[in-house]
Design an enzyme around this catalytic site. Structure first.
Site, PDB file in Angstrom:
ATOM      1  N   GLU A 164     -21.211 -19.573  13.748  1.00 52.15           N
ATOM      2  CA  GLU A 164     -20.070 -20.030  12.940  1.00 52.15           C
ATOM      3  C   GLU A 164     -19.133 -18.872  12.678  1.00 52.15           C
ATOM      4  O   GLU A 164     -17.914 -18.999  12.693  1.00 52.15           O
ATOM      5  CB  GLU A 164     -20.557 -20.628  11.600  1.00 52.15           C
ATOM      6  CG  GLU A 164     -19.468 -21.307  10.780  1.00 52.15           C
ATOM      7  CD  GLU A 164     -18.765 -20.415   9.759  1.00 52.15           C
ATOM      8  OE1 GLU A 164     -17.837 -20.892   9.085  1.00 52.15           O
ATOM      9  OE2 GLU A 164     -19.122 -19.226   9.634  1.00 52.15           O
ATOM     10  N   GLU A 165     -19.737 -17.723  12.387  1.00 55.65           N
ATOM     11  CA  GLU A 165     -18.952 -16.560  11.971  1.00 55.65           C
ATOM     12  C   GLU A 165     -18.095 -15.986  13.108  1.00 55.65           C
ATOM     13  O   GLU A 165     -17.215 -15.182  12.877  1.00 55.65           O
ATOM     14  CB  GLU A 165     -19.878 -15.472  11.395  1.00 55.65           C
ATOM     15  CG  GLU A 165     -20.684 -15.920  10.163  1.00 55.65           C
ATOM     16  CD  GLU A 165     -19.842 -16.102   8.903  1.00 55.65           C
ATOM     17  OE1 GLU A 165     -18.599 -16.014   8.987  1.00 55.65           O
ATOM     18  OE2 GLU A 165     -20.443 -16.344   7.838  1.00 55.65           O
ATOM     19  N   ASP A 193     -21.612 -24.905   3.222  1.00 59.34           N
ATOM     20  CA  ASP A 193     -21.409 -23.508   3.599  1.00 59.34           C
ATOM     21  C   ASP A 193     -21.056 -22.734   2.334  1.00 59.34           C
ATOM     22  O   ASP A 193     -19.940 -22.850   1.836  1.00 59.34           O
ATOM     23  CB  ASP A 193     -20.277 -23.446   4.633  1.00 59.34           C
ATOM     24  CG  ASP A 193     -20.040 -22.034   5.163  1.00 59.34           C
ATOM     25  OD1 ASP A 193     -20.755 -21.110   4.734  1.00 59.34           O
ATOM     26  OD2 ASP A 193     -19.126 -21.874   5.996  1.00 59.34           O
TER      27      ASP A 193
HETATM   28  N1  DPN Z   1     -17.824 -19.722   6.402  1.00 61.16           N
HETATM   29  C1  DPN Z   1     -16.952 -18.915   5.612  1.00 61.16           C
HETATM   30  C2  DPN Z   1     -15.680 -18.672   6.350  1.00 61.16           C
HETATM   31  O1  DPN Z   1     -15.529 -19.245   7.409  1.00 61.16           O
HETATM   32  O2  DPN Z   1     -14.865 -17.885   5.919  1.00 61.16           O
HETATM   33  C3  DPN Z   1     -16.778 -19.349   4.201  1.00 61.16           C
HETATM   34  C4  DPN Z   1     -16.069 -20.598   3.890  1.00 61.16           C
HETATM   35  C5  DPN Z   1     -16.726 -21.822   3.859  1.00 61.16           C
HETATM   36  C6  DPN Z   1     -14.756 -20.567   3.553  1.00 61.16           C
HETATM   37  C7  DPN Z   1     -16.062 -22.979   3.516  1.00 61.16           C
HETATM   38  C8  DPN Z   1     -14.073 -21.709   3.219  1.00 61.16           C
HETATM   39  C9  DPN Z   1     -14.753 -22.926   3.186  1.00 61.16           C
HETATM   40 ZN    ZN Z   2     -20.064 -19.388   5.920  1.00 61.92          ZN
END
Ligand code: DPN
Ligand code: ZN
Ligand code: CA
Length: 433
Positions: A164-165, A193
């Site tokens: 995801e990151e 998340d």
């Molecule tokens: N997963 C993180 C991001 O993509 O920055 C945190 C996040 C999750 C930010 C959900 C916004 C909403």
């Molecule tokens: Zn996250």
């Protein structure tokens, strides 16, 4: 935000109508009591993720051994209690990534409720709040489903996403490789998340904050906090793994306790914590460890994950209710209200607490549409308000608590086009009792 222009008159009309609107329908509470998810068990999963990071170079990132060890940990727990698990492999940035998919056997295979969250951390740290929390929360909820031997009407699926990151890679891969017929079986996707931020906010994904945002899912999640803590809506846009599902037209929702954004004074007086400080000061940093967690937030959020599942999964209701469909096409002219009728007969007593309304609408801007289901006695249930959602067609289902209404009689779908320019057509709709 919408780029469409709304005239002051149109705004005034919209406001006036909003004030006169019937209350929005929400999903019915499940017939079975929603279990209290054990905070201690969720904390134990987080401490395992911390240990995994400690033993693997300090992180659980894509392409690093700490990621695979995290996945193996979750998979072993699920396999032990009867889930059907599968590991899906993909390649990104020269490294192999993995998603973990877990299916709870049973339920309607054509009506899937899916919960997910990303299991990878950034490489800078162990990622305990981001997103050990969501990962551990859905894991413990899944284990509780097994412990209670839940036999829901819907089929339950859980996803732990890789990479995801690096740009929502795993979840996007999963959605994109699903054949269209499989995609259409997933009726709702809920994303978790960051659910234990140390200076927490209580955010529910706003239905109007992204394409395919679902008002019913938003309201179900909000209802889970009633009597516990106030929530705010947040427009997460495409920042997490719900994004690929939303792009595929699957209704989405989710929870979030905040990341790099600063808590305001008003939020601090409502929720406690520190104004002028980020919800998570350790977001994407080495200090996102086991001590970077607010346990009250983690506990509440995880209980609401369970609430949403027990409420939406159709627990305690007999499966396969009778379905009535109206297939006649009906034009949806600009800024007008139309109604389509559907006669229901042969059902004894009242409609169920979770009456399913399915709609199939072709439109050039679905944000224009305001939809009510009208019971035979004239009671209107608002299922959709107008919004700035600039997506086009609306093919989705809503759950309406119609238990106060006689099932038999003429039901109506009332559709109002509340915005200028764009028009569409109702292709079909159905009620499933
Ligand atoms: N997963 C993180 C991001 O993509 O920055 C945190 C996040 C999750 C930010 C959900 C916004 C909403
Ligand atoms: Zn996250
Ligand atoms: Ca219009």
């Amino acid at each position: 935000m919408s780029l469409k222009r709304t005239t002051p008159l149109a705004s005034a009309l919209l406001l006036a109508t909003a004030l006169l609107s019937p209350p929005v329908a929400s999903a019915a509470p499940g017939a079975l009591a929603v279990p209290d998810i054990s905070l201690a068990n969720v904390q134990a999963h987080l401490s395992s993720f911390q240990t995994i990071a400690n033993n693997n170079g300090g992180n659980r990132a894509h392409g690093r051994p700490g990621y695979r060890a995290s996945l193996d940990y979750v998979k072993a727990k699920l396999d032990a209690v009867g889930y059907t698990t599968s590991i899906q492999q993909f390649t990104n940035s020269g490294a192999t990534g993995y998603n973990l998919i877990a299916d709870w056997p049973g339920g309607d295979a054509d009506n899937i409720l899916m919960l997910g969250g990303h299991l990878d951390s950034v490489s800078a740290g162990p990622g305990i709040n981001d997103n050990g929390t969501g990962s551990a929360g859905i894991l413990e909820v899944a284990l509780t489903v097994a412990r209670e031997n839940l036999k829901p009407q819907k089929h339950l699926r859980f996803g732990w996403w890789g990479a995801e990151e690096l740009g929502l890679i795993g979840s996007t891969y999963y959605v994109n490789q699903l054949p269209a017929a499989e995609k259409s079986k997933i009726k709702s996707y809920l994303n978790f998340d960051m659910t234990g931020s140390p200076n927490p906010g209580y955010f529910v994904y706003s239905a109007s904050g992204q394409p395919s945002g679902s008002l019913a899912l938003q309201q179900t999640l909000e209802a889970g906090f009633t009597g516990k803590v106030a929530t705010e809506l947040t427009s997460v846009g495409g920042r997490s793994d719900h994004a690929a599902f939303a792009r595929a037209g699957i209704p989405v929702g989710g929870l979030f306790t905040g990341a790099e954004v600063t808590k305001t004074a008003a939020q601090a007086s409502k929720w406690g914590g520190q104004a002028g400080v980020a919800f998570d000061r350790c977001y994407h940093r080495a200090c996102d460890t086991s001590s970077n967690i607010d346990n009250t937030a983690l506990d509440r959020m995880t209980d609401v994950i369970a609430y949403s599942l027990w409420t939406l999964a159709g627990t305690g209701t007999p499966p396969g209710g009778e379905k009535f469909t109206q297939d006649e096409d009906l034009n949806l002219p600009d800024q007008a209200t139309v109604e389509s009728s559907l006669t229901v007969s042969g059902i004894s007593g009242n409609a169920p607490t979770a009456l399913v309304l399915g709609v199939d609408i072709t439109h050039t801007y679905r944000g224009d549409l305001v939809i009510d289901l009208v019971a035979p006695d004239g009671t209107a249930f608002r299922v959709k308000n107008s919004s700035s959602d600039s997506g086009d067609n609306l093919v989705t289902t809503y759950t309406v608590n119609a238990s106060g209404e006689a099932a038999n009689g003429v039901w109506k779908l009332r559709i109002r086009d509340a915005g200028p320019q764009d028009v569409g057509k109702l292709n079909s709709w159905y009620l499933q009792f």
